[in-house]
Scaffold this motif. Structure first.
Motif, short mmCIF file in Angstrom:
data_model
loop_
_atom_site.label_atom_id
_atom_site.label_comp_id
_atom_site.label_asym_id
_atom_site.label_seq_id
_atom_site.Cartn_x
_atom_site.Cartn_y
_atom_site.Cartn_z
N GLU A 247 -50.00 98.05 53.87
CA GLU A 247 -48.64 98.13 53.36
C GLU A 247 -47.68 97.27 54.19
N GLN A 248 -46.65 96.76 53.53
CA GLN A 248 -45.51 96.12 54.19
C GLN A 248 -45.90 94.87 54.99
N ASN A 249 -47.01 94.24 54.66
CA ASN A 249 -47.38 93.01 55.35
C ASN A 249 -46.64 91.84 54.73
N HIS A 250 -46.35 90.82 55.54
CA HIS A 250 -45.53 89.70 55.06
C HIS A 250 -46.26 88.84 54.05
N MET A 251 -47.59 88.77 54.15
CA MET A 251 -48.40 88.09 53.15
C MET A 251 -49.26 89.14 52.46
N ALA A 252 -50.39 88.76 51.89
CA ALA A 252 -51.23 89.73 51.20
C ALA A 252 -51.69 90.82 52.15
N GLY A 253 -51.82 92.02 51.63
CA GLY A 253 -52.36 93.09 52.45
C GLY A 253 -53.78 92.79 52.88
N LEU A 254 -54.57 92.23 51.95
CA LEU A 254 -55.96 91.88 52.21
C LEU A 254 -56.22 90.47 51.72
N ARG A 255 -56.71 89.62 52.60
CA ARG A 255 -57.12 88.26 52.22
C ARG A 255 -58.62 88.14 52.42
N ILE A 256 -59.32 87.77 51.34
CA ILE A 256 -60.76 87.49 51.40
C ILE A 256 -60.90 86.02 51.08
N SER A 257 -60.93 85.18 52.08
CA SER A 257 -60.81 83.75 51.85
C SER A 257 -62.06 83.14 51.24
N HIS A 258 -63.23 83.47 51.77
CA HIS A 258 -64.47 82.88 51.25
C HIS A 258 -65.66 83.71 51.70
N SER A 259 -65.57 85.02 51.49
CA SER A 259 -66.56 85.92 52.05
C SER A 259 -67.61 86.34 51.03
N SER A 260 -68.61 87.02 51.52
CA SER A 260 -69.66 87.57 50.66
C SER A 260 -69.86 89.05 50.96
N ASN A 261 -70.16 89.81 49.90
CA ASN A 261 -70.52 91.22 50.04
C ASN A 261 -69.39 92.03 50.68
N ILE A 262 -68.31 92.19 49.94
CA ILE A 262 -67.15 92.94 50.40
C ILE A 262 -66.91 94.10 49.44
N VAL A 263 -66.76 95.31 49.98
CA VAL A 263 -66.41 96.48 49.17
C VAL A 263 -65.07 97.02 49.64
N ILE A 297 -68.04 90.90 45.35
CA ILE A 297 -66.92 91.71 45.84
C ILE A 297 -66.66 92.84 44.86
N VAL A 298 -66.44 94.03 45.39
CA VAL A 298 -66.08 95.19 44.58
C VAL A 298 -64.73 95.71 45.05
N ILE A 299 -63.80 95.90 44.11
CA ILE A 299 -62.51 96.52 44.37
C ILE A 299 -62.43 97.73 43.45
N ASP A 300 -62.54 98.91 44.02
CA ASP A 300 -62.81 100.09 43.21
C ASP A 300 -61.95 101.28 43.66
N SER A 301 -61.37 101.97 42.68
CA SER A 301 -60.66 103.26 42.91
C SER A 301 -59.53 103.12 43.92
N CYS A 302 -58.78 102.04 43.85
CA CYS A 302 -57.66 101.82 44.76
C CYS A 302 -56.33 102.14 44.06
N TYR A 303 -55.31 102.39 44.87
CA TYR A 303 -53.95 102.63 44.39
C TYR A 303 -53.13 101.38 44.66
N PHE A 304 -52.45 100.87 43.61
CA PHE A 304 -51.60 99.69 43.74
C PHE A 304 -50.18 100.04 43.35
N HIS A 305 -49.24 99.76 44.23
CA HIS A 305 -47.82 99.89 43.94
C HIS A 305 -47.37 98.54 43.38
N ALA A 306 -46.93 98.51 42.12
CA ALA A 306 -46.73 97.25 41.42
C ALA A 306 -45.31 96.71 41.51
N ARG A 307 -44.36 97.52 41.91
CA ARG A 307 -42.97 97.10 41.87
C ARG A 307 -42.73 95.86 42.74
N LYS A 308 -42.00 94.89 42.20
CA LYS A 308 -41.65 93.64 42.87
C LYS A 308 -42.83 92.72 43.12
#
Length: 430
Positions: A247-263, A297-308
């Motif tokens: 939360e509240q990071n100046h850029m993306a909360g999570l950056r996966i630039s060129h990785s493999s096998n990320i959950v 890469i799997v992005i599963d069952s996460c909560y996203f706050h969409a405002r702004k």
């Protein structure tokens, strides 16, 4: 006589359409529990004994290492260091009372220094644990608490290592990264790192895996108010992130630039990309493949706050990515109607995106480019249909036609009497 059948997994192995689901179900199954096997020895020291004898924190660490390992305990208090602390021996534990009351702080201003380095001059360091401590270079903790200056560069530098655990720690206010992976002695970087219930705040990146090592497990914890990303991972093999708040990071909360096998599972993303232009594709909670292809890469069952936000997830270059079972709050308050839940670039293949759930009707598209998301998802041929059953319900397969015969497509459905059968799909030529 029992009919020969086929189970769901075997069937999915032969199906391109179900291949991604099989990939998710097998390759990305996280371990039930991962712990670092840090050696517990009879050697236990109290830092107060050293400081009362005008000896330093580093003197105490050296004595633990000389004994072959053990625990150095920090009771509640504020402990200063004027230089980089170095752990270079195996089986070392630094343990406080808890991360709010046991604090190690930089006192001298030198942004060329790191607060703690875990590394050997050659070879891999093994079985190190940092627990229940705060590490900070915030001038407010090291002096009169009247400003907000970071004294040191990185909080923790972890070099080539095996079996290192960070449990219930806080790392805050560093010019560089809170926790930074490196590989200066060409041993392959950190291996089997466990980060549990830890906080990384007001650094450059909360965690930066820095294109090195493999097998990192993150359970819980907070990555917030960092000048770049909460977690910046690239070139890593096998990273599992669960129940973390980014939360509240100046850029993306999570950056996966060129990785493999990320959950990424059961995580919370809120108010990220605070310093990124709303017109930028990186105005997203998660950025994937911005430098090269990121895959599996799997992005599963996460909560996203969409405002702004412009996007929740921006996939610039990706292959075999599953986005499913996620929830969006404030879906009707995106920062721009040109946005989307998931931005998919032209360099993407095999992107599976299940619909998001939400309370408010969204004003943007779920997926920006369907054509790239499904380009390679196609049923593979099998010689004959397996016995239909509940586990195959809804899956589509292709039976390859022989010489002079066209292919046939079938879907497994439930019948009126509760049984299962294969229904042929009638195709109309364009």
């Amino acid at each position: 006589m029992k009919k020969a059948g086929i189970d769901r997994r075997t069937f999915l192995k032969g199906m391109g359409l179900g291949g991604l689901a099989y990939l998710i179900g097998s390759h990305f199954r996280a371990p039930a529990q991962v712990t670092a096997a840090t050696a517990q020895t009879a050697r236990s020291l109290n830092i107060v004994d050293y400081l009362n004898s005008n000896r330093s924190i580093q003197n105490a660490i050296d004595d633990v290492q000389a004994a072959g390992g053990g625990e150095l305990y920090f009771p509640p208090g504020l402990y200063y260091t004027d230089d980089t602390l170095v752990i270079k021996g195996d089986n070392v534990i630094l343990k406080g009372a808890n991360k709010t009351s046991s604090i190690i702080a930089a006192r001298s201003f030198d942004i060329s220094k790191n607060l703690l380095e875990i590394r050997k001059s050659s070879g891999r360091i093994a079985n190190v644990k940092i627990q229940d401590l705060t590490l900070t270079s915030d001038a407010r903790k090291a002096s009169a608490r009247n400003n907000d200056t970071s004294f040191y560069n990185h909080g923790i530098v972890l070099d080539a290592s095996h079996n290192v655990e960070f449990q219930n720690i806080r790392v805050d206010h560093f010019n560089g990264d809170g926790l930074r992976f490196e590989d200066r002695n060409a041993e392959g970087g950190p291996d089997q790192v466990i980060i549990t219930n830890s906080t990384f705040v007001a650094c450059m990146n909360g965690l930066n895996t820095n294109d090195t090592g493999h097998s990192t497990h993150i359970y819980g914890g907070t990555f917030e108010f960092n000048a770049k990303h909460g977690i910046n991972t690239g070139g890593r093999n096998s990273v599992f992130i669960k129940d973390a708040d980014l939360e509240q990071n100046h850029m993306a909360g999570l950056r996966i630039s060129h990785s493999s096998n990320i959950v990424v599972r059961d995580c919370t993303f809120e108010n990220n990309a605070r310093k990124v232009s709303l017109s930028d594709k990186k105005h997203a909670h998660i950025v994937v493949g911005d430098t090269a292809v990121a895959q599996n890469i799997v992005i599963d069952s996460c909560y996203f706050h969409a405002r702004k936000m412009r996007y929740l997830i921006s996939v610039e270059r990706g292959n075999h990515i599953s986005i499913a079972n996620n929830f969006v709050d404030y879906a009707d308050q995106f920062g721009t109607t040109a946005g989307a839940f998931v931005q998919v670039g032209q360099g993407c293949r095999n992107i599976f995106c299940d619909d998001f759930s939400y309370r408010q009707k969204p004003k943007v598209k779920r997926l920006s480019n369907h054509q790239y998301a499904v380009s390679d998802l196609k049923p593979s041929a099998i010689p004959s249909l397996p016995v239909p059953n509940e586990s195959l319900r809804g899956f589509i397969t292709r039976v390859e036609g022989g010489s002079g015969k066209r292919d046939a497509f079938y879907v497994c459905i439930k019948t009126e009497n509760g049984g299962y059968k294969w229904a042929r799909i009638n195709l109309t030529d364009l």
